[in-house]
Scaffold this motif. Structure first.
Motif, PDB file in Angstrom:
ATOM      1  N   UNK A   1      -2.179   7.723 -10.145  1.00 25.57           N
ATOM      2  CA  UNK A   1      -3.144   6.952  -8.573  1.00 25.57           C
ATOM      3  C   UNK A   1      -4.293   7.725  -8.618  1.00 25.57           C
TER       4      UNK A   1
ATOM      5  N   UNK B   1      -9.175  -2.328   1.508  1.00 24.03           N
ATOM      6  CA  UNK B   1      -8.166  -2.305   1.784  1.00 24.03           C
ATOM      7  C   UNK B   1      -7.407  -3.242   2.179  1.00 24.03           C
TER       8      UNK B   1
ATOM      9  N   UNK C   1      -6.685   8.718 -10.434  1.00 23.93           N
ATOM     10  CA  UNK C   1      -7.824   7.626 -10.101  1.00 23.93           C
ATOM     11  C   UNK C   1      -8.205   7.898  -9.130  1.00 23.93           C
TER      12      UNK C   1
ATOM     13  N   UNK D   1       0.665  -1.026  -0.138  1.00 27.05           N
ATOM     14  CA  UNK D   1      -0.224   0.010  -0.007  1.00 27.05           C
ATOM     15  C   UNK D   1       0.737   0.614   0.263  1.00 27.05           C
ATOM     16  N   UNK D   2       1.911   1.303   0.718  1.00 27.29           N
ATOM     17  CA  UNK D   2       3.396   2.433   1.198  1.00 27.29           C
ATOM     18  C   UNK D   2       3.369   2.618  -0.478  1.00 27.29           C
TER      19      UNK D   2
ATOM     20  N   UNK E   1     -11.362   0.217  -4.496  1.00 23.43           N
ATOM     21  CA  UNK E   1     -10.467  -0.142  -3.165  1.00 23.43           C
ATOM     22  C   UNK E   1      -9.690   0.534  -1.898  1.00 23.43           C
ATOM     23  N   UNK E   2     -10.284   1.284  -2.165  1.00 22.62           N
ATOM     24  CA  UNK E   2     -10.191   1.991  -1.192  1.00 22.62           C
ATOM     25  C   UNK E   2     -10.904   1.554   0.434  1.00 22.62           C
TER      26      UNK E   2
ATOM     27  N   UNK F   1       2.176   2.376  -3.174  1.00 21.19           N
ATOM     28  CA  UNK F   1       1.225   2.435  -4.368  1.00 21.19           C
ATOM     29  C   UNK F   1       0.559   4.093  -3.961  1.00 21.19           C
ATOM     30  N   UNK F   2       0.952   4.788  -2.391  1.00 23.11           N
ATOM     31  CA  UNK F   2       0.830   6.075  -2.711  1.00 23.11           C
ATOM     32  C   UNK F   2       2.372   6.427  -2.248  1.00 23.11           C
ATOM     33  N   UNK F   3       3.415   6.225  -2.579  1.00 17.83           N
ATOM     34  CA  UNK F   3       4.211   7.242  -3.026  1.00 17.83           C
ATOM     35  C   UNK F   3       4.845   6.955  -4.338  1.00 17.83           C
ATOM     36  N   UNK F   4       3.689   6.212  -5.118  1.00 16.15           N
ATOM     37  CA  UNK F   4       4.138   6.310  -7.128  1.00 16.15           C
ATOM     38  C   UNK F   4       5.177   5.212  -7.112  1.00 16.15           C
ATOM     39  N   UNK F   5       5.326   3.792  -6.074  1.00 11.38           N
ATOM     40  CA  UNK F   5       6.569   2.991  -6.879  1.00 11.38           C
ATOM     41  C   UNK F   5       5.080   2.093  -8.132  1.00 11.38           C
ATOM     42  N   UNK F   6       4.311   1.908  -7.586  1.00  8.33           N
ATOM     43  CA  UNK F   6       3.163   1.203  -8.557  1.00  8.33           C
ATOM     44  C   UNK F   6       2.180   2.438  -8.924  1.00  8.33           C
ATOM     45  N   UNK F   7       0.809   1.755 -10.230  1.00 10.60           N
ATOM     46  CA  UNK F   7       0.390   2.591 -10.260  1.00 10.60           C
ATOM     47  C   UNK F   7      -1.136   1.844 -10.669  1.00 10.60           C
ATOM     48  N   UNK F   8      -1.946   1.838 -10.513  1.00 10.22           N
ATOM     49  CA  UNK F   8      -3.487   1.586  -9.449  1.00 10.22           C
ATOM     50  C   UNK F   8      -4.444   2.111 -10.689  1.00 10.22           C
ATOM     51  N   UNK F   9      -5.090   1.921 -11.516  1.00 13.06           N
ATOM     52  CA  UNK F   9      -5.542   1.868 -12.209  1.00 13.06           C
ATOM     53  C   UNK F   9      -7.592   1.365 -12.385  1.00 13.06           C
TER      54      UNK F   9
ATOM     55  N   UNK G   1       8.408   7.884  -9.803  1.00 11.25           N
ATOM     56  CA  UNK G   1       7.764   7.471  -9.355  1.00 11.25           C
ATOM     57  C   UNK G   1       6.130   8.955  -9.011  1.00 11.25           C
TER      58      UNK G   1
ATOM     59  N   UNK H   1       2.170   7.339  -8.999  1.00 10.34           N
ATOM     60  CA  UNK H   1       1.552   8.645  -7.986  1.00 10.34           C
ATOM     61  C   UNK H   1       0.456   9.778  -8.543  1.00 10.34           C
TER      62      UNK H   1
ATOM     63  N   UNK I   1     -11.094   3.135  -7.704  1.00 10.68           N
ATOM     64  CA  UNK I   1     -10.460   2.956  -6.383  1.00 10.68           C
ATOM     65  C   UNK I   1     -10.993   3.005  -5.521  1.00 10.68           C
TER      66      UNK I   1
ATOM     67  N   UNK J   1     -12.942   7.743  -9.882  1.00  8.50           N
ATOM     68  CA  UNK J   1     -13.776   7.239  -9.467  1.00  8.50           C
ATOM     69  C   UNK J   1     -14.316   6.805  -7.967  1.00  8.50           C
TER      70      UNK J   1
END
Lengths: 184, 134
Positions: free
Chosen positions: B15, A130, B18, A109-110, A126-127, A112-120, B8, B12, A123, B22
């Motif tokens: 995301x 969690x 998004x 989750x961190x 998803x929220x 995702x929230x620091x931009x290491x991953x992108x989720x589309x 990053x 972010x 949301x 949503x």
């Protein structure tokens, strides 16, 4: 399952992508009481994409999971160039960040929230879910990320054959026809 | 191929966009929220702290039912919210209460939620926090 190391507390080894990896992952998810309970309201397929970033992966490689009310009903693999399977959620990140996650150096989750991953995708859902998302990603932490490697490093080659660490053929990609076959 | 050169901050921002799209789309479908979203007018700047020395500034322009998230700063704005993204995430999914956001410190030693011009635009702040809440 001979390629798997199933000793308690040790990581599982299965080449990625492979049918062995996917069936083992599905089995872990479908027998997890924690996932069943956390994801009881989850509806929607998710595509996980490992972006090639100069590491082992030559192409973006994805694993698509059909997630429905706490169970995983099926899987598909995807490589860049192909049409993406219809997905409600797409989680994307460079190979190095996935490696950091499976090594336990990056909280999902961190990340995702620091931009290491992108989720589309949706949301809002998803929220609300969690814990389900966290358990889903944490299930992947049971594995070492053993990405398969090609016989040649030229991504423009017509046919690329990918092998696991034991030199067993795992996947064949026809880069011109944009098709691939998972052998194992 | 996905853009392997994405930073990053790029990931972010996408995301977060998004998330905004949503939650707004979900609320637009309800009879309670549809008229309130149409009425809500605000320019809100977000100052996200992604890492020790990395900030991302973006702003939300809400007008006539349209909610546009744009990367980069804006001036003037009605209010500014500063937070670490995971704290804002935990606030919107009710893991953190308003009191905890305002009173407790984040991993960087700042208050979890830092506000500017909130006194002047308290109604906008309260409405926005309800819009973002899932």
């Amino acid at each position: 399952m001979s390629a798997l190391n199933t000793l308690a507390g040790e990581k599982l080894h299965a080449p990625f992508p492979s049918n062995l990896w996917a069936t083992t992952f599905m089995n872990l998810l479908n027998t997890s009481k924690a996932y069943e309970s956390a994801a009881k309201n989850w509806e929607g397929a998710m595509l996980f994409i490992i972006q090639a970033d100069g590491g082992q992966a030559l192409f973006d490689i994805g694993c698509w999971l059909d997630l429905w009310h706490g169970k995983c009903r099926g899987y598909k693999f995807w490589v860049s160039g192909q049409e993406r399977p219809k997905s409600d959620y797409v989680l994307t990140g460079p190979e190095k960040n996935w490696m950091a996650m499976v090594d336990g150096k990056l909280d999902p989750i961190q990340g995702l929230m620091t931009g290491k991953f992108k989720l589309q995708g949706n949301m809002a859902m998803v929220m609300r879910q969690t814990t389900a998302a966290k358990v889903l990603l944490e299930t992947a932490l049971n594995f070492e990320l053993d990405l398969v490697t090609p016989d040649v490093r030229d991504p423009k080659a017509k046919v690329l054959t990918f092998f696991d660490k034991n030199k067993k053929k795992v996947m064949i990609i026809d880069t011109h026809a944009h098709t691939f076959t998972v052998v194992q | 191929m996905e853009d392997a050169n994405e930073t990053d901050e790029d990931r972010f921002f996408k995301t977060f966009k998004s998330i905004i799209d949503s939650v707004v789309a979900e609320k637009e479908k309800t009879s309670k929220w549809a008229p309130r979203l149409k009425k809500f007018r605000a320019v809100v700047q977000f100052r996200f702290r992604l890492a020790e020395n990395t900030y991302l500034l973006c702003h939300l322009v809400a007008k006539d039912g349209s909610f546009q998230l744009i990367r980069g700063p804006i001036d003037p704005y009605d209010l500014e919210l500063g937070a670490a993204p995971e704290d804002l995430y935990n606030f919107t999914n009710h893991t953190y209460s308003t009191a905890s956001m305002v009173l407790k410190k984040n991993v960087y030693g700042q208050r979890r939620l830092q506000l500017k011009k909130a006194g002047r635009h308290l109604v906008k702040l309260l409405t926005l926090s309800k819009i973002l809440s899932v």
